[in-house]
Design a protein around this motif. Sequence first.
Motif, short mmCIF file in Angstrom:
data_model
loop_
_atom_site.label_atom_id
_atom_site.label_comp_id
_atom_site.label_asym_id
_atom_site.label_seq_id
_atom_site.Cartn_x
_atom_site.Cartn_y
_atom_site.Cartn_z
N VAL A 195 0.84 -1.21 0.00
CA VAL A 195 0.00 0.00 0.00
C VAL A 195 0.87 1.25 0.00
N GLU A 196 1.91 1.26 0.83
CA GLU A 196 2.76 2.45 0.93
C GLU A 196 3.61 2.65 -0.33
N LEU A 197 4.05 1.58 -0.95
CA LEU A 197 4.80 1.72 -2.20
C LEU A 197 3.93 2.28 -3.31
N VAL A 198 2.68 1.86 -3.35
CA VAL A 198 1.75 2.42 -4.34
C VAL A 198 1.57 3.92 -4.11
N LYS A 199 1.48 4.34 -2.87
CA LYS A 199 1.35 5.76 -2.55
C LYS A 199 2.56 6.56 -3.05
N LEU A 200 3.73 5.90 -3.07
CA LEU A 200 4.95 6.57 -3.51
C LEU A 200 5.11 6.58 -5.03
N GLY A 201 4.18 5.93 -5.73
CA GLY A 201 4.23 5.96 -7.19
C GLY A 201 4.63 4.67 -7.86
N PHE A 202 4.86 3.61 -7.09
CA PHE A 202 5.17 2.31 -7.67
C PHE A 202 3.88 1.60 -8.09
N GLU A 203 4.02 0.72 -9.06
CA GLU A 203 2.93 -0.18 -9.39
C GLU A 203 3.27 -1.54 -8.76
N VAL A 204 2.41 -2.00 -7.87
CA VAL A 204 2.69 -3.22 -7.13
C VAL A 204 1.46 -4.12 -7.13
N ASN A 205 1.55 -5.26 -7.78
CA ASN A 205 0.45 -6.20 -7.79
C ASN A 205 0.39 -6.97 -6.47
N LYS A 206 -0.73 -7.62 -6.21
CA LYS A 206 -0.88 -8.43 -5.02
C LYS A 206 0.16 -9.53 -5.00
N PHE B 150 7.75 -11.39 -0.55
CA PHE B 150 8.34 -10.24 -1.20
C PHE B 150 7.29 -9.57 -2.07
N VAL B 151 7.58 -8.36 -2.51
CA VAL B 151 6.73 -7.67 -3.47
C VAL B 151 7.57 -7.30 -4.68
N LEU B 152 6.94 -7.25 -5.84
CA LEU B 152 7.61 -6.83 -7.06
C LEU B 152 7.07 -5.44 -7.40
N ALA B 153 7.93 -4.45 -7.24
CA ALA B 153 7.52 -3.05 -7.37
C ALA B 153 8.04 -2.47 -8.68
N GLN B 154 7.13 -1.97 -9.50
CA GLN B 154 7.49 -1.45 -10.83
C GLN B 154 7.63 0.07 -10.79
N HIS B 155 8.71 0.55 -11.41
CA HIS B 155 8.96 1.99 -11.50
C HIS B 155 9.91 2.22 -12.68
N PRO B 156 9.69 3.25 -13.48
CA PRO B 156 10.56 3.48 -14.65
C PRO B 156 12.02 3.73 -14.29
N SER C 90 13.54 6.12 3.12
CA SER C 90 14.61 6.37 2.14
C SER C 90 14.03 6.63 0.76
N LEU C 91 13.02 5.88 0.39
CA LEU C 91 12.38 6.07 -0.90
C LEU C 91 11.72 7.45 -0.99
N SER C 92 11.17 7.91 0.10
CA SER C 92 10.54 9.24 0.12
C SER C 92 11.56 10.33 -0.15
N THR C 93 12.80 10.07 0.21
CA THR C 93 13.88 11.03 -0.06
C THR C 93 14.45 10.87 -1.46
N ILE C 94 14.57 9.64 -1.92
CA ILE C 94 15.19 9.35 -3.22
C ILE C 94 14.31 9.76 -4.38
N LEU C 95 13.04 9.42 -4.34
CA LEU C 95 12.16 9.59 -5.50
C LEU C 95 12.06 11.03 -5.98
N PRO C 96 11.93 12.03 -5.12
CA PRO C 96 11.83 13.42 -5.63
C PRO C 96 13.08 13.89 -6.35
N SER C 97 14.22 13.22 -6.10
CA SER C 97 15.48 13.66 -6.72
C SER C 97 15.72 13.04 -8.09
N LEU C 98 14.87 12.12 -8.51
CA LEU C 98 15.07 11.44 -9.80
C LEU C 98 14.57 12.29 -10.97
#
Length: 348
Positions: free
Chosen positions: A274-285, A290-296, A340-348
């Motif tokens: 749920v939290e990864l999706v909020k950060l902009g990842f696409e994550v299937n059930k 583990f989870v497989l999180a998609q991001h460009p 950490s992701l909350s800090t990293i993602l805005p810098s990409l």
Amino acid sequence: MGYFRENIENLEAYVPGYQPAESDVIKLNTNENAFGPSPKAGEALKNFDPNQLRKYPQPSADKFRKIAAEVNGVGIDNIICTNGGDELLTLAFRAFTDEKRNVCWASPTYSLYDELAGIQGCSALRVTYQPDEAVQKIAEISASLSILCNPNAPTADFITPDRISMLAARLEGLGILLIDEAYVDFAPTSCAAIVKEFDNIIVLRSMSKGYGLAGLRFGYGIVSENLLEGLNKVRDSYNVNRLSVEIASAAIADQNYFRKTVGKIKEQREMLRVELVKLGFEVNKSHTNFVLAQHPEAKQIYKKLFDAGIIVRYFDLDGLRDKLRITVGTNRQNNKLLDSLSTILPSL
């Protein structure tokens, strides 16, 4: 001319997940159980008599087989013990494939299958992994050995046992179906009961994931009784040692601890998704730990997390280059990752 067989010279070796020497990193790359094994496993280690090591172990590890049979609702003659789930895969390739007998699986999946096929020198027939189509595609090929990783790694998808039973029926009399259930502890149900219905089934189980014993290297198979004798022919005489049998037996017997730990992992898995999706990842059930999180920008994110002391898994492979496989950790580890992701993602 080299010393090795030509197929070994040309083989691209399996690359295990990175194992850092540092103890202060957050390790979420190899799907280990962050909550650890049952305390009963620790007691078995503490109480083990080192003098027992001078003697060879009981060849078939009947102590573990008896408990595993009870847990899975099968007979002791349906259980074979192995040095990790990987050894059971090796036994299957040895027993059922060669230059004239092929193997089939749906990809992307566990990449060790590729190496084992290369070692054995058998033809590997790969179909594209789609949960709704994989069963039918594998059935149409009817290989000597068909492997279905379920739940699948790294996609975390799950195919129901009734559909797998249909596949087993299609392959009966034609080839073996090996169902790799290394991650089944985190799925809705398993295929253990299918071994009672068909004579061509092997169900792989691991003590590394749900039971937290990755460092012990202990696995087992639930097999049709008629396959046990043949698999034992290609198994090393003493393939599991006395100490590992004692620890694994104590762990699998403690089903109360096992269920509580799996429950914690499932709770953290959903929170993480749920939290990864909020950060902009696409994550299937997910049906795994583990989870497989998609991001460009998956590769860049992987590198920046690594620099921050958080290790996840990145696969530089077709269909996976925009994805990260992230092991479900403890609440503290997962929150550190998300921060950490909350800090990293805005810098990409």
